[in-house]
Structures are given as structure tokens and as C-alpha cells.
Design a protein around this motif. Structure first.
Motif: not given
Ligand code: ZN
Length: 286
Positions: A67-74, A165-167, A184-186
Motif C-alpha cells: 500500500t505504501h513504502w513505510h517500513w511496517d508495510h514492507i 497526506d500520510h504518504s 491502508g494508511d491513506a
């Protein structure tokens, strides 16, 4: 304790863990492929999901979408060899920037001090990994720009780059047959800024875009799977706060007063936090 829950015939998810910042992982079970939505925050997170799938007699995922690049998702990607991974072009670009990083305490402290990393994430990384910082950033196999539709056999998943805004690289996953929208975190605030923030413009744009998906369930990665009614309640609060923020940018008192006047009640704690994010979002310091 994390649990694998069956939401509907073809959509399963594993519950999140707040302390170590493990997000919800989504699983879409097709006749020909199983898709994992987000790779997990560590190999042990991903392995816990793989074990739960096996216990329930479900196939191992053959595709994983980020869903995006943040560490907790990848960071869990390295536990998924021989699995095709999909990300937006922007997500891949952001992940490439992580490749040179070391993850020991001194390196984390250094990045927190220089503002590249945030204390919230550095602390969760320490807690999730302990002393063994064995994480390895693995690049996605396949990238797309705007949207990509997967046919998993009897069920489809539309991946759509929505930003926010989040990513700015954020992608949502829509499963039409199950009427599930994986957010996701959107819709969360931007945490990688001098203060946590949301902008009225991006929030309104994103909410309008998400309204186009016909969903009955909404997955907030660090929250829960919300019903349509619950989502709409949160959406309406966000939309009203964003609209008021446009009239009184940066003015916490006036935003609060106007919100209380229009809703006929005092602001709740969570709303007060959102107002702070919108006030911070009017700042020009990042
Ligand atoms: Zn995130």
C-alpha cells in the motif's frame, strides 16, 4: 494476540498490533491466486500470517501488493521469496531510498536527530526486531502508475494510487466482489513532518476519490475493518473539519468553535486531535 479473521468468503485479514506497529494484513483468496495486501513489518510478522494461512488450509500467497513504502508495510517482503510483489512506481522510488540505510541503534538515532526518521517508528522498530536488525529491503517485482486490476480467479482486486497526506505514494485496494476497500494508511496524518499534520485540500480530494468505490467494509491498517456506516461517520467528521479549516486556516480556536456550532455538541478527544493535525497542516515549516 494476532488472529486471522474471515470477513467474507474471499477476504481474510490478520489483526494489527499497536505496540510494534504491525498493520492489518489483507488476504484475498482466488481460485488461481492468493493475494496478500501488505508484506508485514518483519519476517516474523509475515511468517505468523503464513502459519495462520496454513492452519486454515489456505494457499500461500503468490502475489503481494504494497500500500505504501513505510517500513511496517514492507520489511516482511524478504520472507516472501518466489512471490510476485506489486507496488506503485512512487512506492518503489521511495523504497530505493531505504537501500543504503543501516538499522542499528546508532544509525536510527542519527536519522531521528536529522529528521529523516521519526521517534515513533524508530521505537517500534527496536521493539519489533529486538537486537537482531536483520531486515533487508527487497524491491517490488512489478510497478504501476495509476491503477492495476488483478484477476485472482473468481475475485478481482483493483489497486489504485490515491496519494494523500500520510504518504504521496499511497495505494488502496478495492475488492468489488466482496465490497471491501482496503484503505491502508491513506487517510492518516503525515507523520514524517516537524509536527503530525493533515491538509484540508488533500483530505477533501482523497475523500471524494474514495467515495467512488462502492464498499460495505473499509480496512484501516492500524485500526479495524469498519462497516460502511462507521466509515461514513469518520469520513463526515474529516470532511467537515477540512471544510472548516479552509475558512479558518491555522486557527484552532475558531475551527473548534465553528465545529461545535455546526454539530451542536462539544468536540470529542479524537476530533480535537484531528483539529490539531489540520492546524499543523496550515503551517509552512516543512
Ligand atoms: Zn504508513
Amino acid at each position: 494476540m494476532q488472529k486471522l479473521e474471515r470477513h467474507s468468503p474471499r477476504f481474510w485479514y490478520m489483526t494489527p498490533v499497536a505496540e510494534t506497529d504491525r498493520p492489518i494484513l489483507g488476504v484475498v483468496v482466488g481460485d488461481t491466486h492468493t493475494l496478500l495486501i501488505d508484506a508485514g513489518n518483519s519476517e516474523s510478522h509475515t511468517n505468523a500470517l503464513l502459519d495462520a494461512l496454513a492452519e486454515n488450509g489456505l494457499a500461500r500467497p503468490t502475489i503481494v501488493a504494497l500500500t505504501h513504502w513505510h517500513w511496517d508495510h514492507i520489511f516482511g517482503l524478504s520472507a516472501l521469496p518466489w512471490t510476485v510483489s506489486i507496488a506503485s512506481v512512487e512506492t518503489k522510488n521511495k523504497m530505493e531510498r531505504l537501500l543504503p540505510y543501516e538499522w542499528d541503534d546508532a544509525s536510527l538515532d542519527e536519522r531521528v536527530a536529522s529528521g529523516i526518521e521519526i521517534p515513533f517508528c524508530a521505537d517500534a522498530i527496536r521493539l519489533e526486531f529486538g537486537e537482531a536488525r536483520t531486515m533487508r529491503v527487497v524491491m517490488p517485482t512489478l510497478t504501476f502508475d495509476d491503477s492495476l486490476t488483478l484477476d485472482l480467479g473468481g475475485v478481482h482486486v483493483m489497486l489504485k494510487h490515491v496519494g494523500g497526506d500520510h504518504s504521496p505514494d499511497a495505494v488502496v485496494a478495492y475488492i468489488p466482489e466482496e465490497k471491501v476497500l482496503f484503505l491502508g494508511d491513506a487517510l492518516y496524518a503525515n507523520l514524517y513532518a516537524p509536527s503530525w499534520r493533515m491538509t484540508a485540500e488533500e483530505t477533501l480530494r482523497l475523500l471524494a476519490l474514495l467515495d467512488m468505490f462502492d464498499a460495505e467494509a473499509y480496512v484501516w491498517s492500524h485500526g479495524s475493518v469498519a462497516s460502511r456506516a462507521e466509515y461514513e461517520k469518520d469520513r463526515n467528521v474529516l470532511r467537515l473539519l477540512a471544510t472548516i479549516t479552509m475558512d479558518f486556516p491555522g486557527n484552532k480556536q475558531r475551527i473548534t468553535a465553528q465545529y461545535e456550532r455546526l454539530t451542536g455538541r462539544a468536540v470529542e478527544e479524537e476530533e480535537e486531535e484531528l483539529i490539531t493535525f489540520f492546524v499543523n497542516g496550515s503551517r509552512r515549516d516543512a
